[in-house]
Design a protein around this motif. Structure first.
Motif, PDB file in Angstrom:
ATOM      1  N   GLN A 112     100.230 -21.730 -15.617  1.00 55.63           N
ATOM      2  CA  GLN A 112      99.515 -21.247 -14.434  1.00 55.63           C
ATOM      3  C   GLN A 112     100.357 -21.459 -13.173  1.00 55.63           C
ATOM      4  N   TYR A 115     102.958 -18.865 -13.015  1.00 54.13           N
ATOM      5  CA  TYR A 115     102.410 -17.592 -12.555  1.00 54.13           C
ATOM      6  C   TYR A 115     102.245 -17.586 -11.041  1.00 54.13           C
ATOM      7  N   LYS A 119     104.040 -15.149  -8.398  1.00 55.83           N
ATOM      8  CA  LYS A 119     103.237 -14.304  -7.509  1.00 55.83           C
ATOM      9  C   LYS A 119     103.629 -14.532  -6.042  1.00 55.83           C
ATOM     10  N   THR A 160     106.336 -11.546 -12.407  1.00 55.12           N
ATOM     11  CA  THR A 160     104.904 -11.824 -12.241  1.00 55.12           C
ATOM     12  C   THR A 160     104.108 -11.232 -13.402  1.00 55.12           C
ATOM     13  N   ALA A 164     101.899 -13.256 -16.184  1.00 52.48           N
ATOM     14  CA  ALA A 164     100.497 -12.905 -16.481  1.00 52.48           C
ATOM     15  C   ALA A 164     100.309 -12.627 -17.973  1.00 52.48           C
ATOM     16  N   LEU A 167     100.080 -15.834 -19.843  1.00 50.10           N
ATOM     17  CA  LEU A 167      98.763 -16.460 -19.711  1.00 50.10           C
ATOM     18  C   LEU A 167      97.755 -15.800 -20.650  1.00 50.10           C
ATOM     19  N   GLN A 168      97.844 -14.481 -20.772  1.00 51.16           N
ATOM     20  CA  GLN A 168      96.931 -13.793 -21.693  1.00 51.16           C
ATOM     21  C   GLN A 168      97.176 -14.209 -23.136  1.00 51.16           C
ATOM     22  N   VAL A 172      93.947 -16.723 -21.651  1.00 50.79           N
ATOM     23  CA  VAL A 172      93.355 -16.562 -20.320  1.00 50.79           C
ATOM     24  C   VAL A 172      93.023 -15.084 -20.113  1.00 50.79           C
ATOM     25  N   PRO A 174      92.047 -11.469 -18.226  1.00 46.67           N
ATOM     26  CA  PRO A 174      92.550 -10.821 -16.999  1.00 46.67           C
ATOM     27  C   PRO A 174      91.739 -11.195 -15.767  1.00 46.67           C
ATOM     28  N   ILE A 177      92.856 -14.551 -14.652  1.00 43.26           N
ATOM     29  CA  ILE A 177      94.185 -14.473 -14.034  1.00 43.26           C
ATOM     30  C   ILE A 177      94.068 -13.952 -12.603  1.00 43.26           C
ATOM     31  N   LEU A 180      92.783 -16.735 -10.487  1.00 38.66           N
ATOM     32  CA  LEU A 180      93.854 -17.698 -10.240  1.00 38.66           C
ATOM     33  C   LEU A 180      94.769 -17.204  -9.135  1.00 38.66           C
TER      34      LEU A 180
END
Length: 379
Positions: A112, A115, A119, A160, A164, A167-168, A172, A174, A177, A180
């Motif tokens: 996280q 990410y 970002k 980025t 993401a 994370l998926q 996690v 969408p 995300i 977040l």
């Protein structure tokens, strides 16, 4: 003189008959399987020739009730973590998406943060690219500088997206995300969710246990439809094929007969058991069937030409099947045979007869009693 001649002839005939009777009696005395019945009993016997007929054989094989593998989900963690909470119990009915357990994962926290950094870098590079475009239009910077800023922005955008996607892969959603990215709040707790609606039939985790993505923590099964599976000996597998009618007897249900069709016949032979797997599907909306229940599968095989005799022709001696075969001069011999189970009043001959013999099909029981009586008298 004429009367004397008749008397001599009559005596000769009687003597011949007595000799035949003596011969038959001697034959019977020497062989306990042979019987020469009296004329009265012999007239009551019905004989028939052993012939072949098309037989719809029923194969009875041991089997069991099993899960429908297309309605089973083995659910594990998407990330390495420690179990902090277990929400699902064995036997619990769950829906798709229900939370089964919670894990605390430092790996999730790190991903996280990665990410959020990607970002933030993306926002910075986006602003730099926009400023460079304005400066280029004002003829303050050259085209090379503009291209460098735009290239940095595209790289940040790709990084980025990759963060993401990672994370998926860790489970996690969408929506989570997006939350977040907007709030910047790191959450190290991740849920283990049901991927199938059904019943929790297996649970392999404990509070505080560290689990890996390869671990199967829960097994959820839709029990509304189940399989009945059995192993058919390879010698008989040629008699079965997909689509044949099947009757399932489940002892736990009082041998109630459940009707289905074969949906699968295996293409390989188990080298240890020399059997082939067959399978049928059963409706279980009422929930009476349970996986692992024992069952017997009766498969209606395709018709084949076999030697067949009436069931009433069979007599049991010392727990072995026999029939009486007619020989010359009113002699009957008790012959040992191996037969299939009774099916609609007929039995298939497995061994003991070759076909063409004449056997007693009615009265065999009385004939055997006569044989036993004379055997006892001889003893």
């Amino acid at each position: 003189m004429k009367n004397a001649l008749i008397a001599v002839c009559t005596a000769a005939v009687l003597l011949g008959c007595n000799q035949d009777d003596n011969k038959k009696s001697a034959q019977q005395a020497n062989d306990p399987t042979v019987v020469v019945p009296a004329e009265e009993l012999r007239n009551q016997l019905q004989l028939a020739e052993v012939k072949t007929a098309l037989v719809n054989e029923t194969l009875r094989v041991a089997g069991r009730i099993d899960f429908d593998e297309q309605r089973v989900a083995r659910i594990g963690a998407t990330i390495t973590g420690r179990v902090t909470e277990i929400d699902a119990k064995l036997g619990q009915v769950v829906r798709k998406g229900d939370v089964l357990a919670h894990l605390n994962s430092s790996e999730l926290s790190q991903q996280q943060l990665a990410y959020l950094k990607a970002k933030a870098q993306l926002e910075l590079n986006k602003r730099n690219a926009e400023r460079a475009k304005a400066l280029f239009e004002a003829d303050v910077i050259g085209a090379a500088e503009l291209q460098r800023r735009e290239s940095e922005y595209q790289i940040a955008l790709a990084e980025t997206r990759a963060a993401a996607d990672q994370l998926q892969l860790l489970g996690v959603s969408p929506a989570a995300i997006a939350k977040l990215g907007s709030h910047g709040e790191v959450n190290s707790v991740t849920p283990v969710v049901a991927t199938l609606a059904g019943v929790v039939v297996e649970r392999k985790l404990a509070q505080g246990q560290v689990v890996q993505p390869a671990d199967a923590l829960f097994m959820v099964a839709d029990l509304s439809r189940l399989w009945a599976v059995a192993q058919v000996p390879e010698q008989q597998v040629g008699l079965v094929k997909a689509g044949q009618s099947v009757t399932i007897e489940v002892p736990a249900l009082g041998n109630e007969k459940l009707v289905g069709k074969l949906i699968f016949v295996g293409q390989t032979v188990d080298p240890e058991t020399r059997t082939v797997l067959v399978r049928t599907e059963l409706d279980n909306a009422d929930g009476r069937l349970k996986p692992a229940m024992l069952a017997s599968m009766l498969i209606e095989a395709k018709p084949v030409e076999r030697l067949v005799i009436p069931s009433k022709a069979v007599v049991r001696e010392e727990d072995v099947d026999h029939v009486f075969v007619a020989e010359d001069d009113g002699v009957f011999r008790l012959v040992k045979v191996k037969l299939s189970p009774d099916h609609e009043g007929k039995r298939v001959v497995l061994s003991g007869l070759k076909g063409g013999e004449r056997i007693v099909v009615d009265g065999a029981f009385h004939l055997n009693n006569e044989r036993n009586r004379k055997e006892m008298e001889g003893a």
